[in-house]
Design a protein around this motif. Structure first.
Motif, mmCIF file in Angstrom:
data_model
loop_
_atom_site.group_PDB
_atom_site.id
_atom_site.type_symbol
_atom_site.label_atom_id
_atom_site.label_comp_id
_atom_site.label_asym_id
_atom_site.label_seq_id
_atom_site.Cartn_x
_atom_site.Cartn_y
_atom_site.Cartn_z
ATOM 1 N N TRP A 48 0.819 -1.215 0.000
ATOM 2 C CA TRP A 48 0.000 0.000 0.000
ATOM 3 C C TRP A 48 0.848 1.259 0.000
ATOM 4 C CZ3 TRP A 48 -0.524 3.622 4.062
ATOM 5 C CH2 TRP A 48 -1.555 4.557 3.899
ATOM 6 N N ARG A 49 1.949 1.231 0.755
ATOM 7 C CA ARG A 49 2.835 2.396 0.835
ATOM 8 C C ARG A 49 3.398 2.750 -0.546
ATOM 9 N NH1 ARG A 49 7.911 3.312 4.914
ATOM 10 N NH2 ARG A 49 9.063 4.822 3.664
ATOM 11 N N ALA A 50 3.799 1.725 -1.300
ATOM 12 C CA ALA A 50 4.392 1.962 -2.612
ATOM 13 C C ALA A 50 3.368 2.463 -3.622
ATOM 14 C CB ALA A 50 5.045 0.683 -3.121
ATOM 15 N N GLN A 51 2.132 1.971 -3.508
ATOM 16 C CA GLN A 51 1.088 2.347 -4.471
ATOM 17 C C GLN A 51 -0.269 2.363 -3.756
ATOM 18 O OE1 GLN A 51 1.116 -0.006 -7.988
ATOM 19 N NE2 GLN A 51 -0.336 1.300 -9.093
ATOM 20 N N PRO A 52 -0.564 3.427 -3.018
ATOM 21 C CA PRO A 52 -1.818 3.479 -2.258
ATOM 22 C C PRO A 52 -3.032 3.471 -3.190
ATOM 23 C CG PRO A 52 -0.709 5.614 -2.238
ATOM 24 C CD PRO A 52 0.245 4.639 -2.832
ATOM 25 N N ALA A 53 -3.883 2.495 -2.977
ATOM 26 C CA ALA A 53 -5.102 2.361 -3.765
ATOM 27 C C ALA A 53 -6.241 1.997 -2.823
ATOM 28 C CB ALA A 53 -4.939 1.287 -4.845
ATOM 29 N N LYS A 54 -7.469 2.156 -3.312
ATOM 30 C CA LYS A 54 -8.637 1.918 -2.460
ATOM 31 C C LYS A 54 -8.688 0.475 -1.972
ATOM 32 C CE LYS A 54 -13.660 2.602 -2.332
ATOM 33 N NZ LYS A 54 -14.032 1.237 -1.938
ATOM 34 N N ASP A 55 -8.499 -0.494 -2.880
ATOM 35 C CA ASP A 55 -8.624 -1.895 -2.479
ATOM 36 C C ASP A 55 -7.508 -2.329 -1.546
ATOM 37 O OD1 ASP A 55 -6.736 -1.673 -4.467
ATOM 38 O OD2 ASP A 55 -7.329 -3.495 -5.546
#
Length: 222
Positions: free
Chosen positions: A108-115
């Protein structure tokens, strides 16, 4: 047999540590969900905060496993029954959840997305729920009898175990966080075995470091 020395463990500092964990994990899922998809800069702030709390929690439990449970089982096993076994098994469950949250946090840290944020928040909620149950058992069934079987020196060794294992750069923030939940006499207790210089400067340095950290993490809600 219970020891008879008047130099007994004062467990109030442990209650402060517990409250810091409760409050931190109560807020972490919301912090994750408030990050907008793609906002890497904010995700890094939240992730580094989560990693700090997770590192401290891991060291806290490692100290109990190595320095507290063996003493209590040897000295008060007949009074504790199966409580220590339950707490040890919960440590294993919490450790597994820490591995899961660390993995989800990195993604999540590298690519924060909703899912990915929702999956991370769910894992943090499960961790927080189990931790809250675990801390409640400790406070109800274990901490009340600790002063009868553990000396102050042994107790401070337990606290020092986690603090000494943390990077020195993180100590002011951790101390400031704990101090924010502690009465002044408990703050003195936490510093009672520290060398002179840290004992003098940490009550000033720690709260300032944590205030900066809290403003960065929590914003206006700090």
């Amino acid at each position: 047999m219970p020891h008879t020395s008047t130099d007994r463990a004062d467990v109030r500092d442990m209650l402060v540590v517990h409250e810091a964990f409760r409050q931190s994990y109560a807020r972490l899922p919301g912090l994750v969900m408030e990050v907008s998809p793609g906002d890497v800069e904010r995700a890094v702030v939240v992730a580094e905060h989560a990693q700090l709390i997770e590192e401290f929690l891991h060291l806290h439990h490692k100290g109990e496993d190595e320095l507290l449970w063996p003493k209590l089982l040897e000295r008060a096993g007949d009074r504790l029954g199966d409580v220590v076994s339950l707490l040890e098994s919960q440590h294993e469950e919490i450790a597994a959840l820490l591995v899961e949250t660390a993995q989800r946090l990195a993604l999540w840290r590298a690519q924060p997305a909703k899912d990915s944020g929702e999956r991370l928040a769910d894992a943090l909620e499960r961790l927080g729920s189990l931790l809250t149950e675990h801390l409640g058992i400790e406070e109800k069934d274990v901490l009340p009898i600790v002063p009868e079987y553990v000396t102050a020196k042994e107790w401070h060794e337990l606290g020092d175990h986690a603090i000494n294992a943390l990077p020195k750069s993180k100590l002011p923030t951790i101390f400031g966080m704990l101090a924010s939940y502690a009465d002044p006499d408990v703050v003195k207790l936490m510093l009672s075995t520290a060398p002179l210089v840290p004992r003098l400067i940490m009550p000033v340095l720690g709260p300032k470091a944590y205030a900066r950290h809290a403003r960065k993490v929590y914003g206006a809600a700090a």
